[in-house]
Design an enzyme around this catalytic site. Structure first.
Site, PDB file in Angstrom:
ATOM      1  NE  ARG A 104      -2.544  -0.010   3.622  1.00 56.64           N
ATOM      2  CZ  ARG A 104      -3.377   0.424   4.551  1.00 56.64           C
ATOM      3  NH1 ARG A 104      -4.678   0.375   4.364  1.00 56.64           N
ATOM      4  NH2 ARG A 104      -2.929   0.921   5.671  1.00 56.64           N
ATOM      5  CB  THR A 108      -2.415   7.199  -2.639  1.00 57.57           C
ATOM      6  OG1 THR A 108      -1.708   5.974  -2.893  1.00 57.57           O
ATOM      7  CG2 THR A 108      -1.629   8.360  -3.207  1.00 57.57           C
ATOM      8  CG  ASP A 203       6.088  -3.554   9.953  1.00 58.52           C
ATOM      9  OD1 ASP A 203       6.848  -4.021   9.077  1.00 58.52           O
ATOM     10  OD2 ASP A 203       5.743  -2.355   9.985  1.00 58.52           O
TER      11      ASP A 203
HETATM   12  C1  PRP Z   1      -1.274  -4.864   4.456  1.00 57.43           C
HETATM   13  C2  PRP Z   1      -2.109  -6.118   4.550  1.00 57.43           C
HETATM   14  C3  PRP Z   1      -2.917  -6.087   3.289  1.00 57.43           C
HETATM   15  C4  PRP Z   1      -3.145  -4.613   3.078  1.00 57.43           C
HETATM   16  C5  PRP Z   1      -4.539  -4.290   3.495  1.00 57.43           C
HETATM   17  O1  PRP Z   1      -0.194  -5.040   3.616  1.00 57.43           O
HETATM   18  O2  PRP Z   1      -1.348  -7.284   4.697  1.00 57.43           O
HETATM   19  O3  PRP Z   1      -2.253  -6.645   2.163  1.00 57.43           O
HETATM   20  O4  PRP Z   1      -2.214  -3.929   3.928  1.00 57.43           O
HETATM   21  O5  PRP Z   1      -4.816  -2.964   3.250  1.00 57.43           O
HETATM   22  P1  PRP Z   1      -5.884  -2.473   2.174  1.00 57.43           P
HETATM   23  O6  PRP Z   1      -7.105  -3.322   2.389  1.00 57.43           O
HETATM   24  O7  PRP Z   1      -6.108  -1.032   2.536  1.00 57.43           O
HETATM   25  O8  PRP Z   1      -5.303  -2.639   0.812  1.00 57.43           O
HETATM   26  P2  PRP Z   1       0.913  -3.884   3.384  1.00 57.43           P
HETATM   27  O9  PRP Z   1       0.570  -3.078   2.190  1.00 57.43           O
HETATM   28  O10 PRP Z   1       1.122  -3.153   4.686  1.00 57.43           O
HETATM   29  O11 PRP Z   1       2.187  -4.707   2.987  1.00 57.43           O
HETATM   30  P3  PRP Z   1       3.064  -5.744   3.848  1.00 57.43           P
HETATM   31  O12 PRP Z   1       2.185  -6.970   4.097  1.00 57.43           O
HETATM   32  O13 PRP Z   1       4.195  -6.035   2.947  1.00 57.43           O
HETATM   33  O14 PRP Z   1       3.460  -5.087   5.141  1.00 57.43           O
HETATM   34  N1  URA Z   2      -2.631  -3.296   6.947  1.00 58.49           N
HETATM   35  C1  URA Z   2      -2.283  -3.720   8.179  1.00 58.49           C
HETATM   36  O1  URA Z   2      -1.330  -4.497   8.333  1.00 58.49           O
HETATM   37  N2  URA Z   2      -2.990  -3.277   9.224  1.00 58.49           N
HETATM   38  C2  URA Z   2      -4.050  -2.447   9.104  1.00 58.49           C
HETATM   39  O2  URA Z   2      -4.666  -2.087  10.120  1.00 58.49           O
HETATM   40  C3  URA Z   2      -4.392  -2.004   7.806  1.00 58.49           C
HETATM   41  C4  URA Z   2      -3.665  -2.453   6.742  1.00 58.49           C
END
Ligand code: PRP
Ligand code: URA
Length: 209
Positions: A104, A108, A203
């Site tokens: 993400r 944005t 994380d």
């Molecule tokens: C987190 C989570 C989802 C996404 C959800 O991933 O694991 O994939 O956010 O958010 P959304 O519904 O608003 O799209 P992140 O983008 O933080 O990546 P990561 O798992 O690599 O930390």
């Molecule tokens: N992704 C996460 O890991 N946590 C949240 O709360 C939203 C998006």
């Protein structure tokens, strides 16, 4: 709500409460995500087709049910979805694993793709997409888009915690898929984090913060 299944099993709720706790460390967090994934996977795979086969027990020959034909693919959304892959493989060891890399944008909150590798003949498989968090719904919806572009038709999405707005988006974009949710949370905050949520799932699984 059609095609939406929110878990109410006390074991799942108990483990999700432990996940939320800020004092739960990486090791325990990872173990809990995997355990919740197994319990949820058991529910999500409830409609797997079975067929009668011939079995010989130590007592006699009989007909007995076995999972039939349909093959499975588990597809984690990187990174956090990786924490739920072994859950599905524990239940269905023969499942193939695809990967969809999305992050993400911190400003944005739009999803950006950086990797996509799916098993062959994805259209002949039940695809189980796993990601612990459904926040805005952007990542989940984009992941399902990729799978459909590659021919996927029978798709299930499994998350541990969902926000109402994310569920609404995923249902609107993909009304044909089945959505399995461990717990429905209240809302998103100004940074699009789920409240009360559990923080950043990636994380916390990988100990990167
Ligand atoms: C987190 C989570 C989802 C996404 C959800 O991933 O694991 O994939 O956010 O958010 P959304 O519904 O608003 O799209 P992140 O983008 O933080 O990546 P990561 O798992 O690599 O930390
Ligand atoms: N992704 C996460 O890991 N946590 C949240 O709360 C939203 C998006």
């Amino acid at each position: 709500m059609e095609n939406v299944f929110v878990m109410d099993h006390p074991l799942i709720q108990h483990k999700i409460s432990m996940l939320r706790d800020i004092n739960t460390g990486t090791n325990e967090f990872r173990r809990l995500v995997e355990e919740i994934g197994i319990l949820m996977g058991y529910e999500a795979l409830r409609d797997l087709p079975t067929e009668e086969v011939d079995i010989t027990t130590p007592i006699e020959k009989c007909k007995a049910a076995m999972i039939s034909g349909k093959k499975l693919a588990v597809i984690p959304v990187l990174r956090a979805g990786l924490g739920m892959v072994n859950s599905i493989l524990t239940l269905v060891p023969s499942a193939k694993v695809g990967h969809i890399g999305l992050y993400r944008d911190p400003v944005t909150h739009e999803p950006h793709e950086y990797y996509c590798k799916l098993p062959e003949s994805i259209g002949d498989r039940i695809a189980v997409v796993v990601d612990p968090m459904l926040a805005t719904g952007g990542s989940a919806s984009a992941a399902v888009d990729f799978i459909k572009q590659k021919g996927g038709k029978n798709i299930k999405f499994m998350c541990i915690i969902a926000a109402p707005v994310g569920l609404e988006k995923l249902r609107k974009d993909h009304p044909d898929i089945q959505i399995y949710i461990g717990h429905m949370d209240r809302e998103l905050n100004e940074n699009a984090y789920i409240c009360p949520g559990l923080g950043d799932a990636g994380d916390r699984i990988f100990g990167t913060k």
